[in-house]
Design a protein around this motif. Structure first.
Motif, short mmCIF file in Angstrom:
data_model
loop_
_atom_site.label_atom_id
_atom_site.label_comp_id
_atom_site.label_asym_id
_atom_site.label_seq_id
_atom_site.Cartn_x
_atom_site.Cartn_y
_atom_site.Cartn_z
N GLU A 62 -65.76 54.90 72.30
CA GLU A 62 -66.42 55.73 71.29
C GLU A 62 -67.55 56.59 71.87
O GLU A 62 -68.17 57.37 71.15
CB GLU A 62 -66.98 54.83 70.17
CG GLU A 62 -65.87 54.14 69.37
CD GLU A 62 -66.42 53.10 68.40
OE1 GLU A 62 -67.60 53.19 68.03
OE2 GLU A 62 -65.66 52.19 68.01
N GLY A 63 -67.84 56.39 73.14
CA GLY A 63 -68.80 57.25 73.80
C GLY A 63 -70.25 56.78 73.77
O GLY A 63 -71.16 57.54 74.12
N TYR A 64 -70.47 55.55 73.41
CA TYR A 64 -71.86 55.05 73.33
C TYR A 64 -72.33 54.46 74.64
O TYR A 64 -73.52 54.43 74.92
CB TYR A 64 -72.00 54.03 72.21
CG TYR A 64 -71.88 54.65 70.85
CD1 TYR A 64 -72.98 55.21 70.22
CD2 TYR A 64 -70.65 54.73 70.21
CE1 TYR A 64 -72.87 55.83 68.98
CE2 TYR A 64 -70.52 55.34 68.97
CZ TYR A 64 -71.63 55.89 68.37
OH TYR A 64 -71.51 56.50 67.15
N ILE A 65 -71.39 53.94 75.42
CA ILE A 65 -71.77 53.37 76.72
C ILE A 65 -70.73 53.78 77.76
O ILE A 65 -69.67 54.31 77.40
CB ILE A 65 -71.86 51.82 76.67
CG1 ILE A 65 -70.47 51.20 76.52
CG2 ILE A 65 -72.77 51.36 75.54
CD1 ILE A 65 -70.48 49.69 76.56
N TYR A 66 -71.05 53.55 79.00
CA TYR A 66 -70.03 53.74 80.04
C TYR A 66 -70.12 52.55 80.97
O TYR A 66 -71.17 51.91 81.09
CB TYR A 66 -70.25 55.05 80.79
CG TYR A 66 -71.54 55.14 81.56
CD1 TYR A 66 -72.69 55.65 80.96
CD2 TYR A 66 -71.62 54.73 82.88
CE1 TYR A 66 -73.88 55.74 81.66
CE2 TYR A 66 -72.80 54.81 83.59
CZ TYR A 66 -73.93 55.32 82.97
OH TYR A 66 -75.11 55.39 83.67
N SER A 67 -69.01 52.24 81.59
CA SER A 67 -69.02 51.06 82.46
C SER A 67 -68.58 51.43 83.86
O SER A 67 -67.77 52.32 84.07
CB SER A 67 -68.09 50.00 81.88
OG SER A 67 -66.76 50.33 82.15
#
Lengths: 127, 127
Positions: A62-67
């Motif tokens: 959803e674009g809230y975090i990246y890993s």
DNA sequence: TTAACTGTACTATTCAAGATATTACAGTTT
DNA sequence: AAACTGTAATATCTTGAATAGTACAGTTAA
């Protein structure tokens, strides 16, 4: 970081997603700030790592975090598009609430008064 | 009477409860007006009568309808207490939405503008 | 290089809630 | 009596959520 509400009917991973989203939107979690690892968060909340992984996977989609493999999960830089989506969703929610209030007989003046009150409270009410 | 949303994650009986509550609060269903029978409603929505019964039982327990054995289920006369509860719940919801909006950077002026817009739309948006 | 972290991907299993199916019985109305 | 109402109870099916466990890949620092 936060607590879970077991009386809430929603699935745990949904609650986790919501909490993290809120923390990011409110700026409690700054862009590029590292989140607790899957295993650590699971340990803190006393639940299975798979559940956290599910939440993180969704949040990334959803674009809230990246890993980053091997490193961890990080708060993303929210895109204007995403912020716009958030705003539209809130507006829709606001309209629905107000329609319901109107149907219940709450006068416009009172509604306006409540809005001002909410904004005057300045701080980010943590729930 | 209304349709169900199968893409909605919430249980069917919850959706049914919500729809009926709304119809009553908005005055679409007048006090003492008879609701469709358990079997009829089940037939219309193509689902099991037990599911409707569950919704009706809950609604009665919450004071939105009353049922008479052998006769049917009827919209209740909403108590002031219940209306008060509804209002408080809406107010809480409103405050939460506004706090989120504030955190997203929506200015007070815009919020007020939306509120007025919602009230000007007069009618009860049926959604 | 090794150890200890990270993320990620599987599979298998358990559990509970929701929804269905079915039957039965009680009250109302015509 | 027939055809409606509500109500209760049980058994079954299905699905999503959550757990448990294992394995593998990338990163970091001793």
């Amino acid at each position: 970081m936060f607590q879970l509400d077991y009386s809430d009917a929603r699935p745990l991973y949904e609650q986790i997603k919501e909490r993290i989203k809120t923390l990011i939107i409110r700026g409690v979690l700054v862009s590029n700030q590292q989140l607790p690892s899957v295993r650590e968060m699971a340990s803190n909340l006393t639940l299975n790592p798979n559940t956290i992984q599910k939440a993180y996977r969704d949040l990334e989609a959803e674009g809230y975090i990246y890993s980053v493999r091997g490193k961890g999960n990080f708060a993303a830089v929210l895109s204007p598009a995403l912020k716009g989506e958030e705003q539209m969703q809130l507006k829709k929610q606001l309209m629905e609430t107000l329609t319901a209030m109107q149907n219940l007989g709450v006068p416009l003046e009172k509604a306006l008064q409540w809005v001002k009150a909410a904004y005057e409270t300045e701080g980010s009410d943590p729930e």
